[in-house]
Design an enzyme around this catalytic site. Structure first.
Site, short mmCIF file in Angstrom:
data_model
loop_
_atom_site.label_atom_id
_atom_site.label_comp_id
_atom_site.label_asym_id
_atom_site.label_seq_id
_atom_site.Cartn_x
_atom_site.Cartn_y
_atom_site.Cartn_z
N LYS A 9 24.14 43.23 46.65
CA LYS A 9 25.35 43.67 45.68
C LYS A 9 25.62 42.75 44.73
O LYS A 9 25.95 41.85 45.33
CB LYS A 9 26.47 44.33 46.30
CG LYS A 9 27.60 45.06 45.48
CD LYS A 9 26.97 46.53 44.74
CE LYS A 9 27.87 47.04 44.00
NZ LYS A 9 27.54 48.16 43.66
N SER A 12 21.81 46.47 43.66
CA SER A 12 23.08 47.27 42.87
C SER A 12 24.14 46.47 42.26
O SER A 12 24.38 45.51 43.05
CB SER A 12 23.54 48.24 43.90
OG SER A 12 24.33 49.22 43.34
#
Length: 364
Positions: free
Chosen positions: A158, A227
């Site tokens: 992330k 992401s």
């Protein structure tokens, strides 16, 4: 004493709904102090202004804070991937690490987590970010007891993105990789993926330049899933692989989809633990199935096997949203479930238009 990974796949009614996690904690089926990572698919748009990701993280932290020792929350990797287009179902994947006296057996699912320092806005989407992710990936591998890069099957990152405020703090447009906030998501994902590729030996350091990120699609990792989100400034890294220092029934393997309709690549993964697999997991295969994690991306050529697609031409809906729904439908048909961790935006994650895919299942 060996370590064992346990995974709980739990439904959510919204990004704030942690009731299924708390219910299992209440029944003694999840030990809060044993949680290492939580992956979540939330129902936002997956773009810059997808606040369901931050909402989900805040909800998790509020629920878990009274249940874990001080400072423990910062050691749990919480990775939220926005976007459940099509029939994809919002859900949580909770990873626990349990100490066990079980005898050593075949290599079992291992997990390691790490975090980078906060990135300066000028580093986002550039080689500096890739280097930080490379270091964190190696750190997470060491924590998981995985020495061989070939035993790594999935690396989840992330990572941050640029906002107007962050650009201003950096000193203005000339200081950052892009002034397009949505493009910064792709550059950040791409830089993170190439950092994983460096750590796993999938590319050589000398080929990586700032100019190559987001442009040279011949550079990619077959095990990266990245992401980007506005809710953080550092990079969170979770490595999943196999290690003989771990015990338990869980196993993992990965493949790479060559394009958005590469069902055979995924079918090969599923058939690896379901001998009765034909067009979809058999009932016995579904009993053993734990999770499927995949990346989805619209090819930059604007075609899929020579036929034109319009995902890049839609000014109303981001191509990443189209790709998630499209690939998610194919994967749901193969697995027989819609609770799949399908993430859009696969820059440098698999070949252009394709993406990595990992399956986790239960032996025995």
């Amino acid at each position: 004493m060996a370590r064992e990974t346990r995974i709980h796949r739990l439904s959510m009614s919204g990004p704030e709904d942690v009731s299924a996690i708390l219910a299992r904690i209440g029944r003694g089926e999840i030990a809060p102090a044993a949680i290492r990572a939580i992956l979540g698919k939330t129902e936002g748009n997956g773009c810059v202004n997808d606040f369901t990701r931050g909402y989900a993280v805040a909800s998790l932290k509020a629920a878990l804070a009274p249940l874990v020792p001080p400072g423990a929350l910062d050691r749990i990797s919480m990775v939220m991937s926005g976007g459940t287009e099509g029939g994809l179902s919002p859900h949580w994947l909770v990873f626990e690490e349990i100490a066990t006296d079980a005898p050593a057996g075949p290599p079992a699912l291992a997990i390691g987590v790490a975090r980078t320092r906060a990135l300066a806005p000028a580093e986002i989407g550039r080689v500096a970010q890739a280097e930080l992710v490379r270091e964190a990936t190696l750190e997470a591998m060491a924590e998981a007891g995985i020495a061989d890069t070939a035993a790594v099957h999935y690396v989840q990152v992330k990572c941050p993105l640029l906002t107007a405020e962050r650009v201003a703090h950096a000193g203005g447009p000339s200081a950052v990789a892009t002034t397009s906030m949505i493009k910064s998501m792709g550059l950040s994902r791409g830089a993170s993926a190439l950092g994983i590729a460096l750590a796993l030996g999938e590319i050589e350091p000398q080929v990586l330049t700032d100019a190559a990120i987001g442009d040279d699609w011949s550079l990619w990792s077959g095990r990266a899933s990245c992401s980007a989100g506005v809710e953080l400034e550092d990079c969170e890294v979770a490595v999943l692989g196999l290690s003989d220092a771990w015990s338990g029934p869980l196993r993992i393997a990965h493949g790479v989809m060559a394009d958005a309709i590469d069902a055979p690549a995924v079918a090969d993964l599923l058939a690896g633990f379901d001998p009765a697999f034909r067009a979809q997991l058999s009932p016995a295969g579904r009993d053993r199935f734990v999770a499927l994690l995949a990346k989805a991306e619209a090819s930059t050529a604007g075609t899929i096997r020579g036929a034109r697609h319009t995902m890049l031409d839609d000014s109303d809906i981001s191509s990443t949203r189209h790709a998630r729904g499209f690939v998610g439908g194919m994967l749901a048909g193969l697995t027989g479930t819609t609770e799949l961790f399908v993430s859009g935006g696969a820059e440098h994650q698999g070949p252009d238009g394709g993406g990595p895919c990992a399956a986790i299942w239960r032996e025995g």
